[in-house]
Design an enzyme around this catalytic site. Structure first.
Site, short mmCIF file in Angstrom:
data_model
loop_
_atom_site.label_atom_id
_atom_site.label_comp_id
_atom_site.label_asym_id
_atom_site.label_seq_id
_atom_site.Cartn_x
_atom_site.Cartn_y
_atom_site.Cartn_z
N SER A 142 5.21 1.78 -0.70
CA SER A 142 4.18 2.85 -0.29
C SER A 142 4.88 4.38 -0.39
O SER A 142 6.03 4.26 -0.37
CB SER A 142 3.59 2.42 0.98
OG SER A 142 2.98 3.37 1.59
N TYR A 155 5.11 -0.16 10.10
CA TYR A 155 4.78 0.12 8.60
C TYR A 155 5.79 1.05 8.02
O TYR A 155 6.33 0.47 6.71
CB TYR A 155 3.49 0.68 8.69
CG TYR A 155 2.67 0.48 7.12
CD1 TYR A 155 2.26 -0.75 6.64
CD2 TYR A 155 2.67 1.70 6.07
CE1 TYR A 155 1.61 -0.57 5.34
CE2 TYR A 155 2.27 1.43 5.06
CZ TYR A 155 1.76 0.38 4.33
OH TYR A 155 0.97 0.42 3.21
P1 NAD Z 1 -5.78 -5.77 1.54
O1 NAD Z 1 -5.97 -6.00 3.14
O2 NAD Z 1 -6.85 -5.60 0.83
O3 NAD Z 1 -5.14 -6.92 0.90
C1 NAD Z 1 -3.88 -7.55 1.51
C2 NAD Z 1 -4.01 -9.11 1.43
O4 NAD Z 1 -2.75 -9.82 2.08
C3 NAD Z 1 -5.04 -9.85 1.96
O5 NAD Z 1 -5.69 -10.46 1.07
C4 NAD Z 1 -4.35 -10.67 3.00
O6 NAD Z 1 -5.17 -11.89 3.51
C5 NAD Z 1 -3.21 -10.90 2.72
N1 NAD Z 1 -2.15 -11.32 3.73
C6 NAD Z 1 -1.91 -10.54 4.92
N2 NAD Z 1 -1.01 -11.53 5.47
C7 NAD Z 1 -0.63 -12.15 4.86
C8 NAD Z 1 0.38 -13.40 5.11
N3 NAD Z 1 1.15 -13.57 6.05
N4 NAD Z 1 0.48 -14.05 3.95
C9 NAD Z 1 0.09 -14.17 2.84
N5 NAD Z 1 -0.95 -13.20 2.50
C10 NAD Z 1 -1.51 -12.28 3.68
O7 NAD Z 1 -4.64 -4.69 1.50
P2 NAD Z 1 -4.09 -4.02 0.42
O8 NAD Z 1 -4.53 -2.20 0.59
O9 NAD Z 1 -4.35 -4.45 -0.97
O10 NAD Z 1 -2.51 -3.90 0.46
C11 NAD Z 1 -1.57 -4.57 -0.29
C12 NAD Z 1 -0.30 -4.05 -0.27
O11 NAD Z 1 -0.38 -2.74 -0.56
C13 NAD Z 1 0.28 -4.04 1.23
O12 NAD Z 1 1.72 -4.46 1.03
C14 NAD Z 1 0.01 -2.52 1.73
O13 NAD Z 1 0.84 -2.13 2.50
C15 NAD Z 1 0.25 -2.12 0.42
N6 NAD Z 1 -0.12 -0.79 0.05
C16 NAD Z 1 -1.46 -0.33 0.35
C17 NAD Z 1 -1.88 0.97 0.23
C18 NAD Z 1 -3.46 1.41 0.44
O14 NAD Z 1 -3.58 2.58 0.63
N7 NAD Z 1 -4.27 0.43 0.41
C19 NAD Z 1 -1.05 1.91 0.04
C20 NAD Z 1 0.25 1.66 -0.21
C21 NAD Z 1 0.65 0.33 -0.26
#
Ligand code: NAD
Length: 260
Positions: A142, A155
């Site tokens: 991130s 985080y």
């Molecule tokens: P999201 O909530 O849409 O998807 C996350 C998925 O991870 C969900 O389907 C959830 O069920 C799954 N998950 C959670 N805990 C889990 C576990 N213990 N085992 C297996 N699966 C699990 O979130 P997102 O925004 O798509 O985030 C995905 C990644 O991207 C994360 O690592 C997040 O930190 C990172 N990220 C997101 C953003 C953003 O702005 N959305 C920015 C930078 C980084």
């Protein structure tokens, strides 16, 4: 940028960024295992991809469960013919000031992001080394792998930690043709971010519109969210890149929020 003949394992593939990466990899010709705690969501995404002709496998996996992760990687290799690409992406968000952070929440967040990345990496590397055909390991970092924001102590800690893990894996993986890199997105509209908007609004005492404008996108060059496609394109670029020139790196896709 094609992935024909490759097998990918994507965690958190039932939603958001992981889901879009799984879709992009399938479009590029890869067979894809979609792993998620939410098995129904992974299955629904896999079913949609299968209808378009992709080779897919849906797996209900908790990335913090050692035996479960090992079994999921083994099942992927058996069903799809090995493993070439790991995307360690599953993540959660919990926001609170340090002084109010519940210890159990701190541990849960670090477990999903760091234990999950470690367990997925270890199982994937073992499989890749046994196969002897190299591999690609990607971590979903991130902008918070580079800088800090209030309310996000675990985080930010976890996302910084992934950069360290990536660099070790890049060094240890090199002799086996395994490369490791980190993708660092800015804010992307996914359920994870949508949940934070009202939470931050309450915690900071400002409107939800101001959370978006004055907190989330304040330091971008254009006030825009990074998109799912932006992140999936970077993931495809790293997965299809042909040499060790790119290993142990992190690439920030954040509309200029962070510049290095
Ligand atoms: P999201 O909530 O849409 O998807 C996350 C998925 O991870 C969900 O389907 C959830 O069920 C799954 N998950 C959670 N805990 C889990 C576990 N213990 N085992 C297996 N699966 C699990 O979130 P997102 O925004 O798509 O985030 C995905 C990644 O991207 C994360 O690592 C997040 O930190 C990172 N990220 C997101 C953003 C953003 O702005 N959305 C920015 C930078 C980084």
């Amino acid at each position: 940028m094609r992935l024909d003949g490759k097998v990918a394992f994507v965690t958190g593939a039932g939603s958001g960024i992981g889901q879009r990466i799984a879709q992009r990899y399938a479009e590029a010709g890869a067979a894809v295992a979609l792993a998620d705690l939410n098995e129904a969501a992974a299955q629904a995404t896999a079913d949609a991809l299968a209808r378009q002709g992709a080779r897919v496998l849906a797996l209900g996996v908790d990335v913090t469960d050692e035996a479960g992760v090992d079994a999921a990687i083994a099942a992927t290799a058996n069903a799809l013919g090995g493993l070439d690409i790991l995307v360690s992406n599953a993540g959660i968000q919990i926001v609170a000031p340090v002084t109010e952070f519940d210890f159990a929440d701190w541990k849960r967040l670090l477990a999903v992001h760091l234990d999950g990345a470690f367990l997925s990496t270890r199982a994937a590397m073992r499989q890749m080394i046994a196969q002897g055909r190299g591999g690609v390991i990607l971590y979903m970092g991130s902008v918070h792998s580079k800088l800090a924001s209030v309310l996000k102590a675990p985080y930010v800690t976890a996302k910084h930690g992934l950069e360290g893990l990536c660099r070790v894996v890049a060094k240890e993986g090199a002799e086996h043709g395994i490369r490791a890199n980190v993708i660092c997105p800015g804010f992307v509209r996914t359920p994870l971010v949508d949940k934070q908007i009202p939470e931050q609004s309450r915690a900071l005492g400002i409107s939800e519109e101001d959370v978006i404008r004055k907190v989330m996108l304040k330091d971008t060059v254009d006030g825009e969210f990074t998109t799912l496609d932006d992140v999936a394109d970077v993931a495809l670029f790293f997965a299809s890149f042909k040499s060790n020139a790119l290993t142990g790196q992190s690439l920030v896709a954040s509309h200029g929020w962070f510049m290095q």
